[in-house]
Design an enzyme around this catalytic site. Structure first.
Site, short mmCIF file in Angstrom:
data_model
loop_
_atom_site.label_atom_id
_atom_site.label_comp_id
_atom_site.label_asym_id
_atom_site.label_seq_id
_atom_site.Cartn_x
_atom_site.Cartn_y
_atom_site.Cartn_z
N HIS A 142 -10.26 -34.22 27.32
CA HIS A 142 -9.15 -33.42 28.12
C HIS A 142 -7.84 -32.97 27.54
O HIS A 142 -7.44 -31.86 27.21
CB HIS A 142 -9.00 -33.91 29.67
CG HIS A 142 -7.84 -33.23 30.29
ND1 HIS A 142 -8.10 -32.08 31.05
CD2 HIS A 142 -6.40 -33.28 30.19
CE1 HIS A 142 -7.02 -31.74 31.71
NE2 HIS A 142 -6.11 -32.37 31.34
N GLU A 143 -7.41 -34.18 26.92
CA GLU A 143 -6.21 -33.99 26.17
C GLU A 143 -6.32 -33.23 24.92
O GLU A 143 -5.54 -32.20 24.30
CB GLU A 143 -5.60 -35.42 25.62
CG GLU A 143 -5.06 -36.29 27.06
CD GLU A 143 -4.16 -35.32 27.87
OE1 GLU A 143 -3.49 -34.36 27.38
OE2 GLU A 143 -4.10 -35.60 29.12
N HIS A 146 -6.65 -29.63 25.52
CA HIS A 146 -5.12 -28.74 25.61
C HIS A 146 -4.79 -28.60 24.31
O HIS A 146 -3.98 -27.57 23.90
CB HIS A 146 -4.14 -30.02 26.14
CG HIS A 146 -4.17 -30.26 27.49
ND1 HIS A 146 -4.03 -28.79 28.29
CD2 HIS A 146 -4.05 -31.03 28.85
CE1 HIS A 146 -3.78 -29.17 29.66
NE2 HIS A 146 -4.03 -30.58 29.74
N GLU A 223 -5.01 -26.38 33.06
CA GLU A 223 -5.45 -27.65 33.42
C GLU A 223 -7.15 -27.60 33.47
O GLU A 223 -7.73 -28.20 33.03
CB GLU A 223 -4.85 -28.20 34.55
CG GLU A 223 -3.67 -28.68 34.17
CD GLU A 223 -3.36 -29.66 33.11
OE1 GLU A 223 -4.34 -30.51 33.08
OE2 GLU A 223 -2.29 -29.79 32.34
#
Lengths: 308, 192
Positions: A142-143, A146, A223
């Site tokens: 997930h990071e 980003h 997100e």
């Protein structure tokens, strides 16, 4: 093509575009308002851009300082480095320059940096302790998503309008205190200038709140997009879903407020629904965890033949 | 009937069910030492009151002396002490007794007496100092909800949420009525 790749979430893309258009409209409104009231919009925006650029270039260092995250070497955290290295390769981005650990028990993680080449990924010790390897991969994915989606850049530039409007709001407030609106008032025209400034002030406040709302909405969409992209990188949406459940189900719910304060605010114990209400969720930067988990599980269900 | 009970309970919160609630603590701590749970009390507890304007709170120490005499509760213990403090106008009545049973009894009789004075709504919580293995924590009994939760403050108003979770799940597994996590409010400056 359709058959062997995971479908893009078109609905999300459309929503982001709509928010983007609304943001542009908010920019135009602010610009117009400044023109009408006789202020130089270029001047104001140059200051705003200066503030944003500072944030943009300093962010990684600032964040490391304020969160107390300590960069760790490959020797200190071999597993963390290995996961990040492997997933970056799969995601097609360079391995983040700085990998850091925060010495806190609350499980959390963040990514920052103005471009994939200047990226930082940080996790808390609590996250490393609580999650198993698969869940940790889910969070890291997930990071990294980003970073891949350049969310830091998108969000910094999108929030330029909030910075500018906020700056104007303060400036107008102080101007109204010292020497009144308008500075050196044109003769006989004072009342009109005053009214103009009042309109400007109210307009700026409205734009400030609307753009804040738009930006937190955009942030929530980013997100969700990062959840999806991250799941594509790790090949398993449920990794992140399980990590999210583990993280939020516990620590996040424990309040920091003092019992006596709540007691005075009364009513609370009778109607315990003060949290999760609409105002808070409109302004929050992250979508509710249940929603994220549900979407990830749905993604797993739809693409089971493509995922491991 | 139910309405009557609710109304009655509201005006005079500390009914008999609350005294049973506090005894739940004894059920756990009376277990043999070194057992699987190994939760214990460390001989100190406090009753947290919010002081609205009422004669009882103007001179808390003499009120407590009266109370002491009136109740003449157990003999081997220090007399009741009270102290007022802080921005919340809280008042803490302090109990010290190495005998857990007696301490709980004392708190119950003081609480019900205060409730009889019409101050049932002024009682916020009973707080017990406890330990689990070597770590110390507070058990908070929220008088508004008659439920327990653990509180483990570290310094600078930071809390050891992890220890709290551990104690919480232990308490719940032993049948103690537990507050849901979102009601685990902090308490600063606990004097015990």
């Amino acid at each position: 093509m359709q058959r062997n790749s995971i479908r893009k979430d078109h609905q999300l893309t459309v929503r982001m575009l709509i928010i983007g258009l609304m943001l542009i409209m908010a920019y135009l409104a602010l610009f117009g308002l400044l023109l009408i009231s006789g202020m130089n919009p270029i001047f104001v925006f140059v200051i705003g851009i200066g503030m944003v650029l500072f944030q943009y270039f300093m962010s990684d260092k600032l964040v490391l300082k304020t969160t107390g995250a300590k960069p760790v070497t490959k020797e200190e955290q071999p597993k963390l480095h290995e996961i990040i290295e492997r997933l970056s390769k799969i995601g097609g981005i360079p391995k983040p320059r700085t990998i850091a650990v925060m010495d806190t028990e609350a499980p959390n993680a963040f990514a920052t940096g103005r471009s994939p080449k200047h990226a930082t990924v940080a996790v808390t010790q609590g996250l490393l302790n609580k999650l198993n390897d698969e869940e940790l991969e889910g969070v890291i994915g997930h990071e990294l998503a980003h970073i891949k989606n350049r969310d830091m850049m998108v969000m910094t530039w999108a929030s330029l309008i909030v910075v500018v409007a906020g700056f104007l709001m303060q400036m107008l407030f102080w101007m109204s205190l010292f020497g009144g609106f308008g500075g050196h008032r044109r003769q006989g025209n004072g009342g009109q200038t005053m009214a103009m400034m009042m309109v400007l002030y109210i307009g700026v406040i409205i734009i400030y709140f609307i753009s804040q709302l738009l930006i937190s909405t955009l942030s929530r969409y980013r997100e969700l997009a990062a959840d999806r992209e991250g799941a594509i990188i790790t090949g398993s949406p449920t990794n992140l879903a399980s990590a999210l459940k583990k993280i939020s189900g516990q620590i996040a719910q424990i309040p920091e407020k003092d019992l006596r304060r709540v007691e005075h605010a009364n009513a609370f114990f009778i109607i315990p629904a003060l949290q999760g209400n609409t105002i808070a969720s409109l302004m929050s930067s992250h979508p509710p965890t249940e929603m994220r988990v549900a979407r990830l599980i749905e993604m797993q269900r739809q693409n089971w033949h493509l995922l491991r | 009937m139910r309405l009557f009970r609710t109304l009655f309970k509201k005006s005079n919160r500390l009914g008999s069910d609350e005294s049973d609630i506090l005894s739940a603590i004894l059920r756990i701590t009376n277990q043999p030492a070194g057992g699987e749970t190994d939760i214990n009390l460390s001989g100190a507890a406090t009753l947290l009151l919010n002081t609205n304007e009422h004669p009882f709170f103007t001179d808390i120490n003499s009120s407590l002396k009266e109370l002491d005499k009136e109740l003449f509760i157990s003999t081997i213990r220090t007399p009741l002490r009270g102290l007022k403090s802080d921005m919340y106008n809280s008042c803490w009545i302090i109990f010290e007794n190495s005998n857990n049973q007696k301490m709980v009894d004392d708190i119950n009789s003081v609480s019900s007496h205060i409730a009889n004075l019409g101050l049932g709504n002024n009682m916020t919580a009973a707080i017990f100092k406890g330990t689990i293995r070597d770590q110390s924590f507070y058990w908070i009994c929220n008088y508004r909800t008659s439920k327990f939760y653990p509180l483990a403050p570290l310094e600078n108003s930071i809390r050891d949420n992890e220890l709290e979770m551990k104690v919480g799940s232990l308490l719940a597994s032993m049948g103690i009525p537990l507050e849901p996590h979102e009601n685990w409010y902090s308490l600063s400056d606990i004097p015990i």
